[in-house]
Design a protein around this motif. Structure first.
Motif, PDB file in Angstrom:
ATOM      1  N   SER A 195       0.750  -0.843   0.115  1.00 48.57           N
ATOM      2  CA  SER A 195      -0.189  -0.347   0.092  1.00 48.57           C
ATOM      3  C   SER A 195       0.849   1.360  -0.134  1.00 48.57           C
ATOM      4  O   SER A 195       1.030   1.693  -1.292  1.00 48.57           O
ATOM      5  CB  SER A 195      -1.060   0.141   1.253  1.00 48.57           C
ATOM      6  N   CYS A 196       1.302   1.556   1.220  1.00 46.68           N
ATOM      7  CA  CYS A 196       2.607   3.125   1.340  1.00 46.68           C
ATOM      8  C   CYS A 196       3.367   2.436   0.220  1.00 46.68           C
ATOM      9  O   CYS A 196       4.470   3.625  -0.354  1.00 46.68           O
ATOM     10  CB  CYS A 196       2.903   3.135   2.747  1.00 46.68           C
ATOM     11  N   GLU A 197       4.226   1.325   0.609  1.00 48.99           N
ATOM     12  CA  GLU A 197       5.518   1.328  -0.185  1.00 48.99           C
ATOM     13  C   GLU A 197       6.487   1.771   0.519  1.00 48.99           C
ATOM     14  O   GLU A 197       7.348   2.027   0.119  1.00 48.99           O
ATOM     15  CB  GLU A 197       6.032   0.839  -1.496  1.00 48.99           C
ATOM     16  N   CYS A 248       2.268  -5.336   3.192  1.00 49.42           N
ATOM     17  CA  CYS A 248       3.523  -6.211   2.808  1.00 49.42           C
ATOM     18  C   CYS A 248       4.121  -6.997   3.663  1.00 49.42           C
ATOM     19  O   CYS A 248       5.059  -7.436   3.495  1.00 49.42           O
ATOM     20  CB  CYS A 248       4.182  -5.083   1.497  1.00 49.42           C
ATOM     21  N   CYS A 269       8.174  -3.905   1.804  1.00 50.77           N
ATOM     22  CA  CYS A 269       8.952  -2.937   0.796  1.00 50.77           C
ATOM     23  C   CYS A 269       9.954  -1.984   1.230  1.00 50.77           C
ATOM     24  O   CYS A 269      10.374  -0.981   0.385  1.00 50.77           O
ATOM     25  CB  CYS A 269       7.691  -2.174   1.178  1.00 50.77           C
ATOM     26  N   CYS A 285       2.827   1.178   6.841  1.00 51.60           N
ATOM     27  CA  CYS A 285       1.209   1.022   6.692  1.00 51.60           C
ATOM     28  C   CYS A 285       1.565  -0.102   7.157  1.00 51.60           C
ATOM     29  O   CYS A 285       0.093  -1.043   7.685  1.00 51.60           O
ATOM     30  CB  CYS A 285       0.315   1.277   5.173  1.00 51.60           C
ATOM     31  N   GLY A 286       2.472  -1.687   7.001  1.00 49.12           N
ATOM     32  CA  GLY A 286       2.135  -2.685   7.421  1.00 49.12           C
ATOM     33  C   GLY A 286       1.496  -4.043   6.259  1.00 49.12           C
ATOM     34  O   GLY A 286       1.395  -4.791   6.566  1.00 49.12           O
TER      35      GLY A 286
HETATM   36 FE1  FES Z   1       3.373  -0.040   3.444  1.00 52.39          FE
HETATM   37 FE2  FES Z   1       4.979  -2.100   2.779  1.00 52.39          FE
HETATM   38  S1  FES Z   1       3.658  -1.954   1.764  1.00 52.39           S
HETATM   39  S2  FES Z   1       4.695  -1.115   5.011  1.00 52.39           S
END
Ligand code: FES
Length: 346
Positions: A294-296, A303, A333, A300-301
């Motif tokens: 999501s955030c990469e 991945c 990520c 956000c957790g």
């Molecule tokens: Fe959000 Fe890796 S995509 S922590």
């Protein structure tokens, strides 16, 4: 006998037909939503209401737990995460409140400047990496600025359940105090702290968190400096780590991707090299292992991957210090390896 069912076949615009149903990165954007309304909450914050595309009366969106967010595919092609502020049981729409950031990387700018009522968008189903415990004796919600959004959904849920809570909203100015009349009318205690300097914020935080309690829980969301101040204060006051929950908007730390390492994937039997300058997530994807993200940027957790062997080099702000020390999971990520090799449960 019942009247025959007559299908309603709506014309599909070219724009709608070309919305992505599934990306090749493992992120699904299966929901098609229409912008139903846009309202200004303050000079810089707008409230967006999205409804399912289907006009049938029974059409409903997947339910969201308080603290959940959706990934929205914006008109400019970007995908951004926004916390849902829906109250409990509201499944006929999704609601978000977005601040126009002066240093926008394109997300808030697109929402504020390009989006119009009636536009069609793609969204993921709600994901929740910031879950609310419902068994706390008391819940303390501490928000900074627009970090109020996930905590507003939590306050609405706690109010609905009749559970005790206190909501503290730290804001730079009065115009950032959103949903005031609703929050004042709800059952929980609602306190605003406006225009504090960093040292005043630290002093207020020390007062608020002075008495730790293993049966009470803290939920923190806001800008990184405020969040760090709240976490440090909670740790100094000896709040048990499992009672402190936090959500960052983004990862403020600089990432170091200069190391190279190997990964063994225990389930798929693959051995891969992650070179310097490339993320583990992108190497996995290049080799056909699709993981949602999501955030990469390690905030956000989404991945998260389980580590079976080796020592991760965490570079995220999602995991707590003890989770990092345990070393049994990582955020693919941004995380890398301190050992030469990692074995992952993939
Ligand atoms: Fe959000 Fe890796 S995509 S922590």
């Amino acid at each position: 006998s019942p009247a025959p069912w007559i299908p309603i076949i709506a014309a599909v615009s070219e724009n709608q037909a070309s919305l992505p149903a599934m990306s090749d990165t493992g992120n699904s954007t299966p929901l098609r939503i229409r912008v139903a309304s846009i309202d200004s909450l303050s000079p810089t914050v707008r409230h967006f209401r999205f409804e399912p595309l289907d006009d049938l009366p029974e059409s409903q969106l997947p339910t969201a737990q308080p603290g959940a967010h959706i990934d929205v595919q914006l008109p400019n092609g970007l995908v951004r995460q926004y916390s849902l502020i829906n109250g409990p049981g509201e499944t006929d729409h999704y609601a978000i409140a977005v601040k126009r950031e002066p240093a926008s990387r394109g997300g808030s700018q697109a929402l504020h400047e390009q989006l119009r009522v009636g536009d069609l968008l793609a969204s993921s189903v709600p994901r929740n990496n910031f879950t609310l415990r419902r068994d706390a004796e008391h819940t303390h919600l501490i928000a900074g600025g627009i970090g109020l959004t996930p905590l507003l959904a939590m306050a609405r849920a706690l109010h609905h359940m009749g559970r005790p809570y206190t909501l503290h909203h730290f804001a730079a100015q009065d115009t950032e105090l959103l949903f005031q009349s609703e929050l004042q009318a709800m059952s929980g205690e609602y306190l605003c702290h406006v225009g504090l300097t960093p040292s005043q914020t630290a002093a207020t935080m020390a007062e608020l968190l002075a008495t730790p309690d293993a049966h009470q829980h803290l939920y923190l969301c806001g800008p990184a400096p405020m969040l760090q101040c709240a976490r440090d204060t909670a740790a100094a006051c000896q709040w048990p780590e499992h009672t402190v929950h936090f959500e960052y908007f983004s990862n403020p730390e600089a990432r170091d991707d200069s190391s190279a390492f190997e990964v063994d994937l225990a389930r798929s039997g693959l051995s891969l090299n992650v070179p310097a300058g490339q993320s583990l997530l992108s190497v996995l994807r290049e080799n056909g292992v699709t993981l949602p993200s999501s955030c990469e940027q390690g905030a956000c957790g989404t991945c998260r991957v389980t580590v079976l062997d080796g020592t991760p080099d965490h570079q995220d702000v999602y995991l707590s210090e003890s989770e990092k020390a345990r070393g049994d999971c990582l955020m693919s990520c941004v995380s890398r390896a301190r050992s030469q090799k990692l074995t992952l449960d993939l």
